[in-house]
Design a protein around this motif. Sequence first.
Motif, mmCIF file in Angstrom:
data_model
loop_
_atom_site.group_PDB
_atom_site.id
_atom_site.type_symbol
_atom_site.label_atom_id
_atom_site.label_comp_id
_atom_site.label_asym_id
_atom_site.label_seq_id
_atom_site.Cartn_x
_atom_site.Cartn_y
_atom_site.Cartn_z
ATOM 1 N N ALA A 73 -4.075 12.243 3.013
ATOM 2 C CA ALA A 73 -4.018 12.159 4.472
ATOM 3 C C ALA A 73 -4.920 11.023 4.971
ATOM 4 N N GLY A 74 -4.316 10.036 5.613
ATOM 5 C CA GLY A 74 -5.084 8.939 6.187
ATOM 6 C C GLY A 74 -5.626 7.947 5.183
ATOM 7 N N THR A 75 -5.140 7.956 3.944
ATOM 8 C CA THR A 75 -5.642 7.050 2.905
ATOM 9 C C THR A 75 -4.472 6.479 2.122
ATOM 10 N N SER A 76 -4.590 5.219 1.781
ATOM 11 C CA SER A 76 -3.557 4.570 0.966
ATOM 12 C C SER A 76 -4.212 3.893 -0.230
ATOM 13 N N LYS A 131 -11.546 3.695 3.461
ATOM 14 C CA LYS A 131 -11.682 5.076 3.933
ATOM 15 C C LYS A 131 -13.055 5.642 3.593
ATOM 16 N N ALA A 165 2.405 1.359 3.531
ATOM 17 C CA ALA A 165 1.541 2.271 4.282
ATOM 18 C C ALA A 165 0.474 1.474 5.021
ATOM 19 N N THR A 166 0.179 1.893 6.234
ATOM 20 C CA THR A 166 -0.798 1.175 7.064
ATOM 21 C C THR A 166 -2.164 1.849 7.097
ATOM 22 N N SER A 167 -2.296 2.984 6.437
ATOM 23 C CA SER A 167 -3.593 3.671 6.403
ATOM 24 C C SER A 167 -4.605 2.836 5.630
ATOM 25 N N PRO A 168 -5.900 3.002 5.906
ATOM 26 C CA PRO A 168 -6.916 2.257 5.151
ATOM 27 C C PRO A 168 -6.859 2.609 3.668
ATOM 28 N N ASP A 169 -7.201 1.641 2.818
ATOM 29 C CA ASP A 169 -7.173 1.936 1.392
ATOM 30 C C ASP A 169 -8.390 2.760 0.994
ATOM 31 N N ASN A 190 0.842 -1.199 0.000
ATOM 32 C CA ASN A 190 0.000 0.000 0.000
ATOM 33 C C ASN A 190 0.876 1.247 0.000
ATOM 34 N N PRO A 233 0.821 5.662 0.197
ATOM 35 C CA PRO A 233 -0.033 6.770 0.628
ATOM 36 C C PRO A 233 -0.485 7.614 -0.562
#
Length: 356
Positions: free
Chosen positions: A62-65, A276, A268-272, A57, A59
């Motif tokens: 912000a907060g999304t991958s 999101k 990246a560990t943010s939600p996809d 994943n 980025p």
Amino acid sequence: MHVPDGFINVPVSAATGVVAAAAVAVSLKGARRELDERTAPLAGLVAAFIFAVQMLNFPVAAGTSGHLLGGALAAILVGPFTGVLCVSVVLLMQGVLFADGGLTALGVNISDMAIVTTVVAYLVFRGLVKVLPRKRRSITVASFVAALLSVPAAAVAFTVIYALGGTTDVSIGKVATAMVGVHVLIGIGEAAITALTVGAVIAVRPDLVYGARGLTQPLKLRVGGELVDAPAAEPAPVPAAARSARPVWIAGIVASLVLAGFVSFYAATSPDGLEKVAHDKGIDKKAEDHAAADSPLADYGVKDIADARLSGGLAGVIGVGVTVVAGSGIFWALRRRRTNDTSPAAVPESVTSEKA
């Protein structure tokens, strides 16, 4: 963009399952025409490579991958029918072994991530190749654009499916805007990965790239003031070492194992994008636990191994191995069936008698 169980109701999930099954059946027949002694082993490798890269994943906001979907890459490298099968094999392995993508939503995921991305990407790719100069660089450019457009196309397809069978009452307009917006950004990453991979294979073995076949222009001669095609020259003998796809296959497997077994730890560990949007818009209110949540490889980790790096790395390596074995087995079987169908023994006796 793996859709979990509970997002789509049972009737629409069943309908997409029928669509997916029909598309896979058609692809099995079509892949027999695309596969030969070069592309059959490459197809299994493409499936394993897509599995590996989907673990990475990246980025996008912000907060999304986001991560690779792979339809464009598979279609250009091994053909559209084989491409559908490659991505379908990946989705099946992910759903059954790694609890990634719902089992009741497998038809949704194949329809969206395998069929839509592959079809859209290949149509765009072929259209661009026809109008661009017949050069290797044009294949790379066409690959970039095709991959870029395939991702928001999949986002639109999911929105349509959700409008037909979504399990929560949300504004479809807002879902569409959010899905397309974030997946355009993800599409840029998809396009870069696809173009780089296709370009790398073309640089060393253009004959292995399905989308690059027929790339060279015929030689023109001026006869009586007009340009005509020159007679085709007899192809020069090619050394067996040059024909072999083994070096490319080995390099691809090593790259897949390194990406899945080591590089994936730094993803990246943010939600996809879908996760999101689902959280922000309330799509996930009725999401269900995965039926394979207790799998030894669930969530891309090996059960009972406490070290996260080792657990994730082993899971990635196992996933690459299982995917390449499953994919290669399917494609070799299709290749052998094509060979058997075109062998003299497969021709009816009446036909051979008439020819005699």
